[in-house]
Design an enzyme around this catalytic site. Structure first.
Site, PDB file in Angstrom:
ATOM      1  N   ALA A   1      56.328  64.604  12.495  1.00  0.00           N
ATOM      2  CA  ALA A   1      56.136  63.857  11.251  1.00  0.00           C
ATOM      3  C   ALA A   1      55.451  64.774  10.241  1.00  0.00           C
ATOM      4  O   ALA A   1      54.906  65.827  10.601  1.00  0.00           O
ATOM      5  CB  ALA A   1      55.306  62.601  11.495  1.00  0.00           C
ATOM      6  N   LYS A   2      55.463  64.360   8.996  1.00  0.00           N
ATOM      7  CA  LYS A   2      54.887  65.200   7.945  1.00  0.00           C
ATOM      8  C   LYS A   2      53.382  65.392   8.113  1.00  0.00           C
ATOM      9  O   LYS A   2      52.818  66.357   7.593  1.00  0.00           O
ATOM     10  CB  LYS A   2      55.218  64.602   6.574  1.00  0.00           C
ATOM     11  CG  LYS A   2      56.725  64.612   6.298  1.00  0.00           C
ATOM     12  CD  LYS A   2      57.062  64.030   4.945  1.00  0.00           C
ATOM     13  CE  LYS A   2      58.572  64.033   4.700  1.00  0.00           C
ATOM     14  NZ  LYS A   2      59.292  63.111   5.590  1.00  0.00           N
TER      15      LYS A   2
END
Length: 301
Positions: free
Chosen positions: A235-236
């Site tokens: 994920a970011k």
């Protein structure tokens, strides 16, 4: 219509390394088998202003190209409406007034997975529906005639998955993913679906729905995800994982592509990679991306 594969991102933000790896894999599957490769933006939900433009730019930057114009789900409402109408006329839908909390709190059917719809509204009388309709708009659910369905997957083999009375149209009027993707794939002539293996459990629902609509079921290949050091889906929040963030620490789009292809045991150039691509040789385990991957690896350092 010529056979096709596709990549179908949701424009909710920038693509990260995991998204780009799946896009490259989908491209390799399609191009290595002489298929067209299409790009569809799944923007029915979670669209962020400007995200589509950035995603298309990043795909081009790593060398992924596509055939024909980009298709957007928000332009395809009449197709979804017609599919639901056909199911309604066949007696295969019903209105559902349940909230998410009510579904979570309801007892599940034996052996049903967490979150499977327990059928609360399936047998409501007309009078009961009228009462509920006065206080809450209805979602439209499929009246499934099976509890399980089998699909064939190029990497996972035969997969038997749960089919419940899943939502076709939400109570806010938005078409649900499971219906939209089935209609889109069939209408676009997509007969090869390559996507992350977190979506494998959705394939039986979608294949079953396609059978009800008389639509062809595509060939599936659910590929391993990219995960962080803890084994969670990338994920970011995991640091430098988008092309923009990686460029800021000195890693070019070409170098990102090379690392993605290396993780697949393939040469770093897409033309060379597609010439030797063999799905049977792909790794079956997730690829772990950690902070060290974000730094350029220069010779002599």
């Amino acid at each position: 219509m010529t056979a096709a594969g596709r990549f179908a991102p949701s424009p909710s933000g920038e693509l990260h390394v995991g998204n780009l790896r799946t896009a490259i894999l989908a491209w390799l599957f399609a191009r290595s088998t002489g298929r067209r490769f299409l790009l569809r933006v799944e923007d029915l939900d979670r669209a962020r202003a400007g995200a589509e433009e950035v995603q298309l730019r990043d795909l081009s930057a790593v060398g992924v190209d596509w055939d024909g114009p980009v298709v957007r789900q928000t332009d395809r409402g009449p197709l979804y409406t017609e599919a639901i109408r056909r199911l309604e006329e066949a007696g295969l839908t019903y209105e559902c007034f349940c909230t998410r909390r009510e579904i979570q709190d309801a007892p599940s059917a034996p052996h049903a997975p967490q979150g499977a719809y327990p059928g609360t509204c399936r047998r409501l009388t007309a009078e009961e529906r009228d009462i509920r309709r006065a206080s809450r708009p209805a979602a439209i659910r499929l009246r499934a005639g099976v509890s399980e369905w089998t699909v064939e997957d190029e990497l996972h083999g035969r997969y038997l998955g749960t089919v419940d009375d899943f939502v076709l149209r939400r109570n806010d009027g938005v078409t649900a993913y499971n219906l939209a993707v089935v209609v889109d794939d069939a209408e676009q002539g997509i007969d090869q679906v390559v996507r992350g293996d977190d979506l494998l459990s959705s394939a039986p629902r979608q294949a079953y729905l396609a059978s009800l609509l008389g639509l062809p079921v595509p060939q599936y290949a659910h590929v391993p995800l990219v995960v962080n050091h803890d084994g969670a889906r990338l994920a970011k929040r995991d640091g430098a994982v988008t092309l923009a963030d990686l460029a800021a620490v000195g890693l070019s789009a070409g170098e990102v592509r090379e690392r993605i292809l290396a993780s697949l045991g393939l040469p770093g150039d897409l033309k060379e990679a597609v010439a030797v691509f063999d799905p049977a040789a792909l790794p079956r385990e997730p690829w772990v991306w950690d902070a060290a991957m974000a730094w350029p690896q220069r010779s002599g350092t």
